[in-house]
Design an enzyme around this catalytic site. Structure first.
Site, PDB file in Angstrom:
ATOM      1  N   ASP A 189       0.750  -0.559   0.058  1.00 19.69           N
ATOM      2  CA  ASP A 189       0.137   0.278   0.212  1.00 19.69           C
ATOM      3  C   ASP A 189       0.360   1.349   0.115  1.00 19.69           C
ATOM      4  O   ASP A 189       2.055   1.525   0.620  1.00 19.69           O
ATOM      5  CB  ASP A 189      -0.986  -0.092   0.821  1.00 19.69           C
ATOM      6  CG  ASP A 189      -1.940   1.402   0.882  1.00 19.69           C
ATOM      7  OD1 ASP A 189      -2.326   1.008   0.169  1.00 19.69           O
ATOM      8  OD2 ASP A 189      -2.339   1.278   1.914  1.00 19.69           O
ATOM      9  N   LEU A 228      10.146 -21.109  -4.095  1.00 19.06           N
ATOM     10  CA  LEU A 228       9.148 -19.714  -3.637  1.00 19.06           C
ATOM     11  C   LEU A 228       8.382 -20.338  -4.401  1.00 19.06           C
ATOM     12  O   LEU A 228       8.855 -20.313  -5.559  1.00 19.06           O
ATOM     13  CB  LEU A 228      10.416 -18.628  -3.657  1.00 19.06           C
ATOM     14  CG  LEU A 228       8.860 -17.951  -3.346  1.00 19.06           C
ATOM     15  CD1 LEU A 228       9.309 -17.248  -1.011  1.00 19.06           C
ATOM     16  CD2 LEU A 228      10.202 -15.857  -3.642  1.00 19.06           C
ATOM     17  N   HIS A 281       2.566   3.129  -9.111  1.00 20.51           N
ATOM     18  CA  HIS A 281       2.139   1.452  -9.868  1.00 20.51           C
ATOM     19  C   HIS A 281       3.349   0.849 -10.108  1.00 20.51           C
ATOM     20  O   HIS A 281       4.239  -0.791  -9.675  1.00 20.51           O
ATOM     21  CB  HIS A 281       1.082   1.601 -10.524  1.00 20.51           C
ATOM     22  CG  HIS A 281      -0.051   1.477  -9.168  1.00 20.51           C
ATOM     23  ND1 HIS A 281      -0.811   1.131  -7.651  1.00 20.51           N
ATOM     24  CD2 HIS A 281      -1.369   2.190  -9.962  1.00 20.51           C
ATOM     25  CE1 HIS A 281      -1.448   1.521  -7.943  1.00 20.51           C
ATOM     26  NE2 HIS A 281      -2.388   2.540  -8.699  1.00 20.51           N
TER      27      HIS A 281
HETATM   28  C1  IPE Z   1      -5.455  -3.202  -0.245  1.00 16.26           C
HETATM   29  O1  IPE Z   1      -5.285  -1.435  -0.198  1.00 16.26           O
HETATM   30  C2  IPE Z   1      -5.656  -3.574  -1.540  1.00 16.26           C
HETATM   31  C3  IPE Z   1      -4.099  -4.121  -1.659  1.00 16.26           C
HETATM   32  C4  IPE Z   1      -3.133  -2.812  -1.624  1.00 16.26           C
HETATM   33  C5  IPE Z   1      -4.117  -4.043  -3.096  1.00 16.26           C
HETATM   34  P1  IPE Z   1      -6.013  -0.437  -0.457  1.00 16.26           P
HETATM   35  O2  IPE Z   1      -5.629   1.025  -0.683  1.00 16.26           O
HETATM   36  O3  IPE Z   1      -6.894  -0.701  -1.929  1.00 16.26           O
HETATM   37  O4  IPE Z   1      -7.136  -0.358   0.936  1.00 16.26           O
HETATM   38  P2  IPE Z   1      -7.283   0.615   1.554  1.00 16.26           P
HETATM   39  O5  IPE Z   1      -9.080   1.203   0.493  1.00 16.26           O
HETATM   40  O6  IPE Z   1      -6.898   1.711   1.900  1.00 16.26           O
HETATM   41  O7  IPE Z   1      -8.700  -0.188   2.273  1.00 16.26           O
HETATM   42  C1  IPE Z   2      -1.568  -0.601  -3.286  1.00 18.40           C
HETATM   43  O1  IPE Z   2      -1.394   1.363  -3.519  1.00 18.40           O
HETATM   44  C2  IPE Z   2      -1.845  -0.730  -4.636  1.00 18.40           C
HETATM   45  C3  IPE Z   2      -2.909  -1.289  -5.102  1.00 18.40           C
HETATM   46  C4  IPE Z   2      -4.467  -1.248  -4.055  1.00 18.40           C
HETATM   47  C5  IPE Z   2      -2.803  -1.912  -6.423  1.00 18.40           C
HETATM   48  P1  IPE Z   2      -2.554   2.326  -3.313  1.00 18.40           P
HETATM   49  O2  IPE Z   2      -2.928   2.960  -5.138  1.00 18.40           O
HETATM   50  O3  IPE Z   2      -3.726   1.920  -2.515  1.00 18.40           O
HETATM   51  O4  IPE Z   2      -2.153   3.594  -2.885  1.00 18.40           O
HETATM   52  P2  IPE Z   2      -2.245   4.502  -1.934  1.00 18.40           P
HETATM   53  O5  IPE Z   2      -3.165   4.095  -1.184  1.00 18.40           O
HETATM   54  O6  IPE Z   2      -3.806   5.470  -2.637  1.00 18.40           O
HETATM   55  O7  IPE Z   2      -1.286   5.298  -1.496  1.00 18.40           O
HETATM   56 MG    MG Z   3      -4.103   1.954  -0.202  1.00 12.84          MG
END
Ligand code: IPE
Ligand code: IPE
Ligand code: MG
Length: 235
Positions: free
Chosen positions: A18, A129, A35
């Site tokens: 995240d 792995l 990403h």
């Molecule tokens: C969790 O992250 C899902 C992934 C990392 C794929 P999100 O960014 O979607 O989660 P919330 O919305 O902050 O809970």
């Molecule tokens: C996690 O990073 C990746 C996915 C959920 C695909 P985010 O896209 O949720 O990044 P933030 O939380 O907005 O910074």
């Molecule tokens: Mg996120």
């Protein structure tokens, strides 16, 4: 490695990747570049986890709720998954890493499903792995899908935990021992709902693209210091 050392390592490490979007925003870049940077960080971490002799690594890459993001971001993420599978699976195979995908198949684009199947078959004999990207994964979806398949199989009642587990997406993968979440949030966001019952949690404010081997080592040190009791008494 001594028995004590192996015991103090997670067998299954799960990571909630995240903070890609916030990493990009801090640099005034579009979210998709966050990403992309996240994929680069992931490639390094997969290798670092292999060096740590951890046999299972799962990563939360796209949740069942992430479809709610703007169409452009979802499309960009799907293109990134395509790119990753096409370009990187040869490297995984050469490093004796098996790829397996975890999540709900329906809803994912057909060509990505084909690539996933190809990647799994292509690396099926690798053993060092198991690398498990969770795509279109949701803990609740997994439980519901398992319940529906179980009912369709006309099981003996009452059903047991083992009966249900047989229908999870990857029933042979052990429950996660350690769950790392980057990006500063303290929540599971629907990851490994069933399997996390006794997991240890490690949270860090670092955004995923900045997570590196040194940070991984910190998380593993934290894990080595935990005492897991599973409801029993101190050993
Ligand atoms: C969790 O992250 C899902 C992934 C990392 C794929 P999100 O960014 O979607 O989660 P919330 O919305 O902050 O809970
Ligand atoms: C996690 O990073 C990746 C996915 C959920 C695909 P985010 O896209 O949720 O990044 P933030 O939380 O907005 O910074
Ligand atoms: Mg996120």
């Amino acid at each position: 490695m001594s028995d004590e050392k192996i015991k103090s390592k997670p067998k299954h490490l799960a990571i909630i990747l995240d903070g890609n979007g916030r990493w990009a925003r801090k640099r005034h870049l579009p979210r998709l570049l966050g990403h992309r940077a996240g994929v680069k960080a992931l490639e390094k971490i997969v290798r670092a986890v292999k060096r740590e002799c951890i046999p299972y690594l799962s990563v939360y890459a796209f949740s069942t709720e992430n479809w709610n993001r703007p169409e452009l971001e979802v499309k960009g993420l799907m293109s990134l998954f395509r790119y990753y599978i096409r370009k990187k699976i040869d490297e995984l195979k050469a490093e004796d890493i098996k790829i397996r995908f975890c999540g709900r198949k329906s809803g994912l684009p057909e060509d990505i499903l084909e690539l996933m199947k190809w990647g799994e078959d292509y690396t099926a004999n690798q053993t060092t792995l198991e690398f498990i990207p969770c795509l279109n994964y949701g803990g609740r979806a997994e439980i519901i899908d398992a319940v529906n398949t179980l009912i369709a199989s006309n099981p003996q009642t009452p059903v047991t935990e083992q009966d249900l587990r047989k229908y999870f997406y990857l029933p042979d993968v052990p429950d996660p021992d350690l769950i790392i979440r980057t990006g500063g949030e303290f929540r599971l966001s629907n990851f490994w709902l069933w399997g996390s019952a006794y997991s240890e949690y490690y949270f860090t404010d670092i955004f995923w693209p900045d997570f590196n081997e040194a940070e991984l080592k910190k998380a593993l040190e934290f894990y080595a210091g935990r005492e897991r009791r599973y409801g029993g008494l101190k050993s």
